[in-house]
Write a protein that holds these residues in place. Sequence first.
Motif, PDB file in Angstrom:
ATOM      1  N   ASN A  19      44.458  34.587  45.906  1.00 24.71           N
ATOM      2  CA  ASN A  19      43.409  35.074  46.798  1.00 24.71           C
ATOM      3  C   ASN A  19      42.736  36.259  46.122  1.00 24.71           C
ATOM      4  O   ASN A  19      43.351  37.300  45.909  1.00 24.71           O
ATOM      5  N   THR A  20      41.462  36.097  45.781  1.00 20.36           N
ATOM      6  CA  THR A  20      40.760  37.150  45.060  1.00 20.36           C
ATOM      7  C   THR A  20      39.829  37.977  45.946  1.00 20.36           C
ATOM      8  O   THR A  20      38.999  38.726  45.438  1.00 20.36           O
ATOM      9  N   SER A  21      39.990  37.863  47.261  1.00 21.82           N
ATOM     10  CA  SER A  21      39.183  38.713  48.141  1.00 21.82           C
ATOM     11  C   SER A  21      39.582  40.171  47.930  1.00 21.82           C
ATOM     12  O   SER A  21      40.706  40.473  47.529  1.00 21.82           O
ATOM     13  N   ASP A  46      49.174  41.249  35.931  1.00 14.92           N
ATOM     14  CA  ASP A  46      50.229  40.827  36.857  1.00 14.92           C
ATOM     15  C   ASP A  46      49.740  40.572  38.277  1.00 14.92           C
ATOM     16  O   ASP A  46      50.345  39.780  38.993  1.00 14.92           O
ATOM     17  N   LEU A  47      48.676  41.248  38.684  1.00 13.46           N
ATOM     18  CA  LEU A  47      48.211  41.124  40.063  1.00 13.46           C
ATOM     19  C   LEU A  47      46.930  40.311  40.196  1.00 13.46           C
ATOM     20  O   LEU A  47      46.431  40.138  41.306  1.00 13.46           O
ATOM     21  N   ASN A  48      46.378  39.845  39.069  1.00 16.95           N
ATOM     22  CA  ASN A  48      45.141  39.071  39.091  1.00 16.95           C
ATOM     23  C   ASN A  48      44.013  39.875  39.744  1.00 16.95           C
ATOM     24  O   ASN A  48      43.301  39.402  40.616  1.00 16.95           O
ATOM     25  N   ILE A  49      43.877  41.129  39.291  1.00 21.24           N
ATOM     26  CA  ILE A  49      42.817  42.007  39.774  1.00 21.24           C
ATOM     27  C   ILE A  49      41.911  42.307  38.588  1.00 21.24           C
ATOM     28  O   ILE A  49      42.317  42.990  37.650  1.00 21.24           O
ATOM     29  N   CYS A  50      40.701  41.793  38.640  1.00 20.21           N
ATOM     30  CA  CYS A  50      39.773  41.885  37.517  1.00 20.21           C
ATOM     31  C   CYS A  50      39.275  43.313  37.288  1.00 20.21           C
ATOM     32  O   CYS A  50      39.098  43.726  36.161  1.00 20.21           O
TER      33      CYS A  50
END
Length: 99
Positions: A19-21, A46-50
Motif C-alpha cells: 500500500n503506497t498511500s 525496507d518500507l517501500n517508501i520512495c
Amino acid sequence: MKKATLPEEKRSLSQGNTNTSNDAQNARLAVHLRQGQSDTFTIARDLNICRPGARICDLRNRGYKILTNLITLTDEWGRTHRRVAMYTLIAEPSVKEAA
C-alpha cells in the motif's frame, strides 16, 4: 512471459508494504521509528517508501518529534554517500483524552 519472483528472505521484507498511500507509508514509518533510528536508504528499501523525507515531514506535521542527523553511509555496492539523513524518534503526539 514469466513473472519474476523474489527470494523468500526478500519476500518477507516486502509483505504488507504494497500500500503506497501516504497514510499507509506514514503508519509503517511511525512503527519502524519506534523500534529505533533509521536512515533514508533503509526506510526506502525496507518500507517501500520512495520519499522518506516527505513522510518524515508528514509525521512532524502530525506532532511527532523526529531528530535528523546527517551521516556518511556506504551502500551495499560499496559506494560512499555523504549527508544521508538518519532519523530518530524523540516523542510522539500526545493522545487527547475524551471529555
